[in-house]
Write a protein that holds these residues in place. Structure first.
Motif, PDB file in Angstrom:
ATOM      1  N   GLY A  60     -91.495 -21.706   7.519  1.00  0.00           N
ATOM      2  CA  GLY A  60     -91.737 -21.037   7.903  1.00  0.00           C
ATOM      3  C   GLY A  60     -92.730 -19.724   7.345  1.00  0.00           C
ATOM      4  N   LEU A  75     -86.259 -22.362   7.574  1.00  0.00           N
ATOM      5  CA  LEU A  75     -87.631 -21.351   7.691  1.00  0.00           C
ATOM      6  C   LEU A  75     -88.106 -20.609   7.143  1.00  0.00           C
ATOM      7  CD1 LEU A  75     -87.390 -19.704  10.471  1.00  0.00           C
ATOM      8  CD2 LEU A  75     -85.465 -17.979  10.154  1.00  0.00           C
ATOM      9  N   TYR A 122     -87.640 -21.595  14.223  1.00  0.00           N
ATOM     10  CA  TYR A 122     -86.494 -21.740  14.005  1.00  0.00           C
ATOM     11  C   TYR A 122     -86.091 -20.263  13.421  1.00  0.00           C
ATOM     12  CZ  TYR A 122     -87.115 -26.294  11.792  1.00  0.00           C
ATOM     13  OH  TYR A 122     -87.247 -27.598  11.599  1.00  0.00           O
ATOM     14  N   THR A 160     -90.852 -26.762  17.323  1.00  0.00           N
ATOM     15  CA  THR A 160     -91.889 -27.095  16.184  1.00  0.00           C
ATOM     16  C   THR A 160     -92.716 -28.280  16.411  1.00  0.00           C
ATOM     17  OG1 THR A 160     -89.300 -25.237  14.966  1.00  0.00           O
ATOM     18  CG2 THR A 160     -91.625 -26.624  13.587  1.00  0.00           C
ATOM     19  N   PRO A 179     -93.140 -23.416  13.096  1.00  0.00           N
ATOM     20  CA  PRO A 179     -91.608 -23.504  12.743  1.00  0.00           C
ATOM     21  C   PRO A 179     -90.890 -21.716  12.590  1.00  0.00           C
ATOM     22  CG  PRO A 179     -93.157 -24.289  11.082  1.00  0.00           C
ATOM     23  CD  PRO A 179     -94.190 -23.814  12.352  1.00  0.00           C
ATOM     24  N   LEU A 180     -92.034 -20.582  12.103  1.00  0.00           N
ATOM     25  CA  LEU A 180     -91.240 -19.352  12.107  1.00  0.00           C
ATOM     26  C   LEU A 180     -90.530 -19.158  13.245  1.00  0.00           C
ATOM     27  CD1 LEU A 180     -90.893 -17.743   9.457  1.00  0.00           C
ATOM     28  CD2 LEU A 180     -92.364 -16.340   9.954  1.00  0.00           C
ATOM     29  N   TYR A 181     -91.319 -19.084  14.424  1.00  0.00           N
ATOM     30  CA  TYR A 181     -90.768 -18.674  15.131  1.00  0.00           C
ATOM     31  C   TYR A 181     -89.610 -19.101  15.877  1.00  0.00           C
ATOM     32  CZ  TYR A 181     -91.244 -17.057  20.102  1.00  0.00           C
ATOM     33  OH  TYR A 181     -90.881 -16.603  21.909  1.00  0.00           O
TER      34      TYR A 181
END
Lengths: 239, 103
Positions: free
Chosen positions: B75, B71, A204, A194, A200-202
């Protein structure tokens, strides 16, 4: 960048880093779980013996560990452990800095945490074993060690298996906390990925899926084990 | 060790207790509501919703809390929060700070 290429192996993607992180997570969780099981069996045996000081120590241990956040245990062992080592080394006249070993600190803290939960499960299992079997073995002249190894422990394992499966899942998920020590397990690997991709979404999300794979895989493994240990008990009511 | 310093630090720690309790109570209330809804969906015979509720429980119980927090925070969080706190954007001066917001 192409989403799939991000997960490729080699220099272009982060796939190999994530896989190595997953292996590190397993390499940390498995010995920690074993340490926890040994600690739990030992503590439950001490408790079962009914010795006053031993029982008080065991109940203080489980109350303390189960009453504070797991993150605090990790912090205490990782940072406090380094300080303690320096102090002890100072007593022996050895100075200088001691780098706390992230893996060892993780192993100790996770072992202590899972040991506390395993103690409670083992205590319940001890209670479920018929005392008269122990008395009968004793009457036949078996040694205490032999009674434990061949009468008590095998039954203990069977009765405690569902509970120990839960402890294993807890330990597996708690390894994510060890990422704060800098040990590159799955959580940390996802954090590093990340950090350089800003996605981060991808990453994590990928870590979430890998953890889910590990936990559902071990879930089915424990179900198989439970069925195997119950193979001689068909037709009997589940304990 | 200076006892007065220890006491002052203890007071600093004590100041965090209200926030902890606030988080616990709010999370408990939210979790109770969510749990009720999920349980009803799970018991109901609506095909897709029932599976969805089961999947939610399966995912949350099978993954570490820390991954879920990261997340959701990094995220799904709004961009300004990410900009100030994401580990990828930490400047060299803030390197020693943890990747989550500190007071």
């Amino acid at each position: 960048m192409d989403p799939l290429q991000l997960l490729s192996f080699g220099d272009a993607g982060w796939g190999d880093e994530l896989v190595v992180g997953t292996l590190m997570t397993l390499a940390l969780a498995a010995p920690s779980f074993l340490v926890g099981c040994a600690l739990g069996t030992l503590a439950a045996t001490v408790r079962e013996r009914g010795h006053r000081v031993g029982s008080a120590l065991v109940s203080a241990y489980t109350t303390f560990v189960r009453g504070i956040p797991e993150l605090l245990v990790v912090y205490l062992i990782f940072f406090g452990g380094g300080q303690l080592t320096r102090w002890v080394a100072g007593l022996f006249g050895v100075g200088g800095e001691f780098d706390p070993n992230a893996f060892l600190a993780g192993l100790i803290s996770l072992g202590i945490i899972s040991g506390a939960y395993a103690t409670e499960i083992m205590r319940g299992a001890f209670k479920a074993i018929d005392r008269r079997q122990v008395e009968a073995a004793h009457a036949f002249g078996w040694s205490p060690g032999g009674i434990f190894c061949r009468v008590v422990f095998p039954q203990l394992l069977r009765i405690a298996l569902p509970g120990l499966g839960n402890v294993w899942l807890l330990t597996l998920k708690d390894t994510a906390l060890i990422s704060i020590t800098g040990l590159v397990e799955l959580m940390r690997a996802a954090g590093v990925a990340t950090g350089s991709t800003r996605m981060p979404l991808y990453f994590y999300g990928a870590a979430l899926l890998l953890y889910l794979l590990l936990s559902s895989g071990s879930n089915s493994l424990f179900t198989l084990l439970e069925r195997h240990t119950r193979r001689g008990m068909r037709g009997l009511a589940a304990p | 060790v200076n006892l007065q310093t220890v006491f002052q630090h203890f007071l600093t720690l004590l100041a965090g207790v209200p926030l902890t309790l606030q988080l616990v109570l709010l999370a408990l209330a939210f979790g109770f509501a969510l749990g009720c809804v999920t349980a009803f969906l799970r018991m109901g015979r609506v095909p897709v919703l029932s599976q969805l509720a089961g999947f939610y429980v399966y995912v949350i119980r099978g993954t570490p809390l820390l991954v879920q927090i990261f997340l959701i925070y990094f995220g799904l969080g709004p961009t300004p929060a990410r900009r100030s706190a994401a580990p990828c954007n930490r400047s060299s001066t803030a390197r020693s700070r943890p990747p989550w917001p500190t007071a």
